[in-house]
Motif scaffolding. Structure first.
Motif, PDB file in Angstrom:
ATOM      1  N   TYR A 165      36.341 -20.984 -13.653  1.00  0.00           N
ATOM      2  CA  TYR A 165      37.226 -19.817 -13.781  1.00  0.00           C
ATOM      3  C   TYR A 165      37.369 -19.513 -15.267  1.00  0.00           C
ATOM      4  O   TYR A 165      37.889 -20.347 -16.019  1.00  0.00           O
ATOM      5  CB  TYR A 165      38.604 -20.105 -13.168  1.00  0.00           C
ATOM      6  CG  TYR A 165      38.641 -20.073 -11.652  1.00  0.00           C
ATOM      7  CD1 TYR A 165      37.752 -20.815 -10.889  1.00  0.00           C
ATOM      8  CD2 TYR A 165      39.578 -19.291 -10.978  1.00  0.00           C
ATOM      9  CE1 TYR A 165      37.786 -20.783  -9.504  1.00  0.00           C
ATOM     10  CE2 TYR A 165      39.632 -19.259  -9.587  1.00  0.00           C
ATOM     11  CZ  TYR A 165      38.729 -20.007  -8.860  1.00  0.00           C
ATOM     12  OH  TYR A 165      38.779 -19.972  -7.477  1.00  0.00           O
ATOM     13  N   THR A 184      29.943 -11.639  -3.565  1.00  0.00           N
ATOM     14  CA  THR A 184      30.283 -11.309  -4.943  1.00  0.00           C
ATOM     15  C   THR A 184      31.489 -10.383  -4.952  1.00  0.00           C
ATOM     16  O   THR A 184      31.736  -9.647  -3.988  1.00  0.00           O
ATOM     17  CB  THR A 184      29.106 -10.631  -5.669  1.00  0.00           C
ATOM     18  OG1 THR A 184      28.805  -9.400  -5.013  1.00  0.00           O
ATOM     19  CG2 THR A 184      27.871 -11.526  -5.664  1.00  0.00           C
ATOM     20  N   ALA A 197      32.884 -11.992 -10.125  1.00  0.00           N
ATOM     21  CA  ALA A 197      33.117 -13.264  -9.426  1.00  0.00           C
ATOM     22  C   ALA A 197      32.081 -13.416  -8.321  1.00  0.00           C
ATOM     23  O   ALA A 197      31.505 -12.428  -7.847  1.00  0.00           O
ATOM     24  CB  ALA A 197      34.521 -13.304  -8.825  1.00  0.00           C
ATOM     25  N   TYR A 198      31.845 -14.648  -7.936  1.00  0.00           N
ATOM     26  CA  TYR A 198      30.991 -14.904  -6.769  1.00  0.00           C
ATOM     27  C   TYR A 198      31.323 -16.268  -6.204  1.00  0.00           C
ATOM     28  O   TYR A 198      31.902 -17.127  -6.882  1.00  0.00           O
ATOM     29  CB  TYR A 198      29.495 -14.834  -7.128  1.00  0.00           C
ATOM     30  CG  TYR A 198      29.032 -15.857  -8.138  1.00  0.00           C
ATOM     31  CD1 TYR A 198      28.867 -15.517  -9.476  1.00  0.00           C
ATOM     32  CD2 TYR A 198      28.769 -17.183  -7.761  1.00  0.00           C
ATOM     33  CE1 TYR A 198      28.459 -16.449 -10.414  1.00  0.00           C
ATOM     34  CE2 TYR A 198      28.354 -18.119  -8.696  1.00  0.00           C
ATOM     35  CZ  TYR A 198      28.209 -17.747 -10.012  1.00  0.00           C
ATOM     36  OH  TYR A 198      27.812 -18.685 -10.936  1.00  0.00           O
ATOM     37  N   SER A 199      30.923 -16.431  -4.964  1.00  0.00           N
ATOM     38  CA  SER A 199      30.938 -17.756  -4.353  1.00  0.00           C
ATOM     39  C   SER A 199      29.675 -17.850  -3.523  1.00  0.00           C
ATOM     40  O   SER A 199      29.333 -16.911  -2.799  1.00  0.00           O
ATOM     41  CB  SER A 199      32.192 -17.942  -3.492  1.00  0.00           C
ATOM     42  OG  SER A 199      32.393 -19.301  -3.229  1.00  0.00           O
ATOM     43  N   THR A 224      31.088 -21.572  -7.241  1.00  0.00           N
ATOM     44  CA  THR A 224      32.056 -20.475  -7.319  1.00  0.00           C
ATOM     45  C   THR A 224      32.329 -20.150  -8.784  1.00  0.00           C
ATOM     46  O   THR A 224      32.512 -21.054  -9.606  1.00  0.00           O
ATOM     47  CB  THR A 224      33.371 -20.864  -6.620  1.00  0.00           C
ATOM     48  OG1 THR A 224      33.105 -21.084  -5.230  1.00  0.00           O
ATOM     49  CG2 THR A 224      34.423 -19.764  -6.763  1.00  0.00           C
ATOM     50  N   TYR A 225      32.340 -18.873  -9.091  1.00  0.00           N
ATOM     51  CA  TYR A 225      32.632 -18.418 -10.454  1.00  0.00           C
ATOM     52  C   TYR A 225      33.614 -17.255 -10.381  1.00  0.00           C
ATOM     53  O   TYR A 225      33.442 -16.346  -9.574  1.00  0.00           O
ATOM     54  CB  TYR A 225      31.339 -17.968 -11.154  1.00  0.00           C
ATOM     55  CG  TYR A 225      31.563 -17.691 -12.623  1.00  0.00           C
ATOM     56  CD1 TYR A 225      31.293 -18.652 -13.583  1.00  0.00           C
ATOM     57  CD2 TYR A 225      32.091 -16.471 -13.055  1.00  0.00           C
ATOM     58  CE1 TYR A 225      31.518 -18.418 -14.931  1.00  0.00           C
ATOM     59  CE2 TYR A 225      32.337 -16.226 -14.400  1.00  0.00           C
ATOM     60  CZ  TYR A 225      32.044 -17.204 -15.334  1.00  0.00           C
ATOM     61  OH  TYR A 225      32.289 -16.974 -16.666  1.00  0.00           O
ATOM     62  N   ASN A 226      34.640 -17.320 -11.213  1.00  0.00           N
ATOM     63  CA  ASN A 226      35.598 -16.219 -11.296  1.00  0.00           C
ATOM     64  C   ASN A 226      35.811 -15.831 -12.749  1.00  0.00           C
ATOM     65  O   ASN A 226      36.487 -16.530 -13.493  1.00  0.00           O
ATOM     66  CB  ASN A 226      36.930 -16.628 -10.653  1.00  0.00           C
ATOM     67  CG  ASN A 226      37.946 -15.502 -10.692  1.00  0.00           C
ATOM     68  OD1 ASN A 226      37.668 -14.422 -11.225  1.00  0.00           O
ATOM     69  ND2 ASN A 226      39.117 -15.732 -10.134  1.00  0.00           N
ATOM     70  N   TYR A 253      37.316 -13.167 -13.728  1.00  0.00           N
ATOM     71  CA  TYR A 253      38.605 -12.486 -13.882  1.00  0.00           C
ATOM     72  C   TYR A 253      39.729 -13.507 -14.047  1.00  0.00           C
ATOM     73  O   TYR A 253      40.901 -13.181 -13.904  1.00  0.00           O
ATOM     74  CB  TYR A 253      38.944 -11.664 -12.642  1.00  0.00           C
ATOM     75  CG  TYR A 253      37.909 -10.651 -12.199  1.00  0.00           C
ATOM     76  CD1 TYR A 253      37.831  -9.395 -12.789  1.00  0.00           C
ATOM     77  CD2 TYR A 253      37.031 -10.941 -11.150  1.00  0.00           C
ATOM     78  CE1 TYR A 253      36.904  -8.462 -12.356  1.00  0.00           C
ATOM     79  CE2 TYR A 253      36.098 -10.015 -10.713  1.00  0.00           C
ATOM     80  CZ  TYR A 253      36.040  -8.775 -11.312  1.00  0.00           C
ATOM     81  OH  TYR A 253      35.126  -7.856 -10.879  1.00  0.00           O
ATOM     82  N   GLY A 254      39.361 -14.750 -14.303  1.00  0.00           N
ATOM     83  CA  GLY A 254      40.314 -15.843 -14.210  1.00  0.00           C
ATOM     84  C   GLY A 254      41.551 -15.671 -15.072  1.00  0.00           C
ATOM     85  O   GLY A 254      41.454 -15.630 -16.298  1.00  0.00           O
ATOM     86  N   SER A 296      43.145 -16.159  -5.889  1.00  0.00           N
ATOM     87  CA  SER A 296      42.934 -15.178  -6.956  1.00  0.00           C
ATOM     88  C   SER A 296      43.295 -13.801  -6.429  1.00  0.00           C
ATOM     89  O   SER A 296      42.657 -13.283  -5.512  1.00  0.00           O
ATOM     90  CB  SER A 296      41.477 -15.193  -7.413  1.00  0.00           C
ATOM     91  OG  SER A 296      41.169 -16.445  -7.994  1.00  0.00           O
ATOM     92  N   ASP A 341      46.564 -15.402 -10.643  1.00  0.00           N
ATOM     93  CA  ASP A 341      46.031 -16.535  -9.867  1.00  0.00           C
ATOM     94  C   ASP A 341      47.194 -17.457  -9.502  1.00  0.00           C
ATOM     95  O   ASP A 341      48.070 -17.724 -10.331  1.00  0.00           O
ATOM     96  CB  ASP A 341      45.015 -17.331 -10.696  1.00  0.00           C
ATOM     97  CG  ASP A 341      43.689 -16.596 -10.882  1.00  0.00           C
ATOM     98  OD1 ASP A 341      43.418 -15.654 -10.124  1.00  0.00           O
ATOM     99  OD2 ASP A 341      42.931 -16.977 -11.795  1.00  0.00           O
TER     100      ASP A 341
END
Lengths: 399, 399
Positions: A157, A205, A217-219, A233-235, A237-238, B311, B316
């Motif tokens: 994140y 995504t 983001a994606y998972s 998983t990547y975010n 907008y964290g 999120s 978050d």
């Protein structure tokens, strides 16, 4: 002969963000010497000549044609990689090209072909799969002590979407968004740990901010030919920051403020328009008015890409910024990585072994094409709403 | 009238593991009274009569027919839930049934139908979606302050597969494995936070230990009708323990040893065969020779089910054992949950509001059938190698 007596002579294409991030490495590692460069910004060219005493050229082609250049380091925006790698190879130069290798499989294939025909080497990096703890985890797996890899879990994140950006970085068609820029790291790490040969990809995504209209983001779920599977998983907008789970060490291996993501958004509020945002980014790069050289003293931690867990038959490996925490039938123990004296020295390690010791690159063309294939499959799976089967995967080379 | 003057009068089917885990709650919460029970183990029946002064019966049907019983608490093994819930309803009793509600959608539908025809209430739980921090996170989402939910990320690494088991708990066809037993928690939490209506499921499951031949791990991607998506990963072979990320607080809300999973495997080595393993488990339950009453003093943390991140557009939410850490445009702040004075009091809260205040259950039949549908889809997606589209999903009821 000591390495510094015969350094790898680099010609640089692009003195922007990627180069700026590699600069501390180049300045501190005597195994490389920067001998030439091109960048469209005159200030960057001037700074290059002053800092390195290298030749500055008026075009990318001139760098590739420079007889003093041995390897071309391609650090231009993503969409220019394919053409410039081919240009360099056609001039008989070996190439180190930043990730992502390219934006299409056809471009990757051309790059590989042209380098093969020219007999030149190709390494794709820096990416965070070069990081010492990742390579250490791979060694631990290769030791056989933990049996086969069953599952890899990776999450990250960040504030990626709210760092200063050029417009193209927010346009997926031009290689923008987190899939091209960040999955290139995470997928390469996951492949390196799970064995390399991805069979299928299912991914979702997210485009959650209409003012920054690209994937943020994606998972993803990945299956591997060897039976392992992975979740990534990547975010970008964290608001939350997974570096809080990494001993408070940031991606660059340095201590990170707990409210770094908040501060990023505060700064973003001062941005008035696209042009100003791009200018801010440019001015922070090498040769820009806001440029400051990153700290060059040896960090006490490695660069990293967030929490990664590898579950093997007989133990779990947890990557940390300083090594690998092993949990197995004997309990738990920490295996320290050798923190490189120069940040990202691992890239120069690989460059050196290929350039001077005739070793096969770990992050070569076919390996990196396979990572691009996974990244493209993330986008395609979201579009198609189903699994994407892969065709260009390769196992980890015997390095 | 105070609650204790008119407690909900429970008849218990099954005094095994689920009952044992709820026992501290029943003993400390004056809103319920245990008035009758059936279990095939004579020792358990004797202990029940001695502890609660309740009637012990010679069959499940006798408990259901007992005129003093108002709600039947079905805490038998998974595969018996469907029949016993219907039995209770046909005797006009309301039902609290442990998760998973049942092992097939057809059974869930029958349970719902029979209860509707009988005009009896149905609540499915305990599950960890009752936990105070989960409900607090839902309230924060419902406040609207964070915009819509975009992504939920849940992970949990436990020693599930290596705790003492009966043979049926290692047989998927009989409701064994982590999908029926543990996804029932995790999916319920994820649905509760993301809105409830799952559109599709893609999942990979792992059977990594041939000596315990059931699903011990999974990783899943869920899409939701409202556009959110979720990633949920569970590893019941965990050498690693995600409770290390939960302030060292275990699933039950109590401090947990850092090497608990190692100790579980050490104990497992003393097991000689299936029968002995099942006996060990039984003897630890209520009425068994190894039974000890769990601590009843108020814990200082809530029960939890591992790291969960929500999120939203504007912030978050990170669930912790003591509340919700909020990260948003104003920085970070901690919103404490009210830690229940009695562990799992949240189950009795819901039971009480339904039984005495005519409220609609949050964890009712249709809600819980939808969670079973997702769990079954995890298994089906692994078999079919593709997305499974869902048909029985419902949104979170207005509670």
């Amino acid at each position: 002969m000591s390495p510094s007596a015969n350094p790898v002579r680099l010609g640089v294409l692009g003195l922007g963000r990627a180069f700026t991030l590699m600069l501390p490495t180049f300045m501190a590692d005597s195994r490389v010497k920067l001998v030439a460069a091109f960048d469209p910004r005159p200030d960057a060219r001037t700074a290059f000549a002053q800092t390195f005493g290298g030749r500055v050229h008026e075009s990318a082609e001139a760098v590739c044609a420079d007889p003093d250049v041995e390897w071309v380091y391609v650090a231009t925006p993503h969409q220019m990689h394919a053409e410039q790698v081919q240009l360099a190879a056609r001039h008989g130069k070996h190439v180190l090209v930043e990730k992502p290798m390219a934006l299409s499989l056809a471009d990757c294939a051309k790059m590989i072909d042209v380098c093969e025909v020219a007999g030149t080497q190709l390494i794709v990096g820096h990416s965070h799969s070069f990081n010492a703890p990742v390579l250490l985890a791979r060694q631990l797996i290769d030791s056989g002590a933990f049996g086969r890899v069953c599952m890899v879990h990776a999450m990250q994140y960040t504030d990626f979407l709210y760092r200063p950006r050029r417009p193209e970085e927010l346009d997926t068609a031009q290689g923008g968004g987190v899939v091209f820029s960040q999955a290139a790291h995470q997928v390469d790490i996951v492949r390196l740990l799970a064995g390399g040969e991805v069979s299928s990809v299912r991914a979702l995504t997210g485009r959650w901010d209409p003012t920054r209209p690209t994937e943020g983001a994606y998972s993803a779920l990945l299956t591997f030919a060897n039976g392992a599977f992975a979740s990534a998983t990547y975010n970008g907008y964290g608001f939350y920051d997974t570096d809080l789970l990494m001993d408070g060490v940031g991606e660059m291996g340095r201590p990170k403020s707990r409210d770094a993501h908040y501060q990023t958004r505060v700064r973003m509020k001062t941005v008035t328009d696209e042009a100003q945002e791009a200018a801010v980014k440019t001015e922070r790069n090498f040769g820009g008015s806001l440029f400051t050289l990153a700290a060059t003293e040896a960090p006490d931690a490695c660069q990293h890409f967030g929490p990664v867990l590898v579950s093997c038959e007989h133990g779990d490996l947890r990557l940390t910024p300083r090594g690998v925490q092993v949990f197995d039938e004997n309990g738990s123990r920490f295996v320290p990585a050798v923190v490189p004296a120069v940040p990202r020295a691992e890239v120069i390690d690989e460059l050196w072994t290929v350039a001077r010791e005739s070793r096969v690159p770990l992050h070569g063309g076919r390996w990196s094409q396979a990572t691009v294939e996974v990244c493209l499959a993330l986008l395609e799976s979201q579009r198609a709403g189903q699994d994407i089967m892969l065709k260009h995967q390769v196992a980890l080379p015997r390095h």
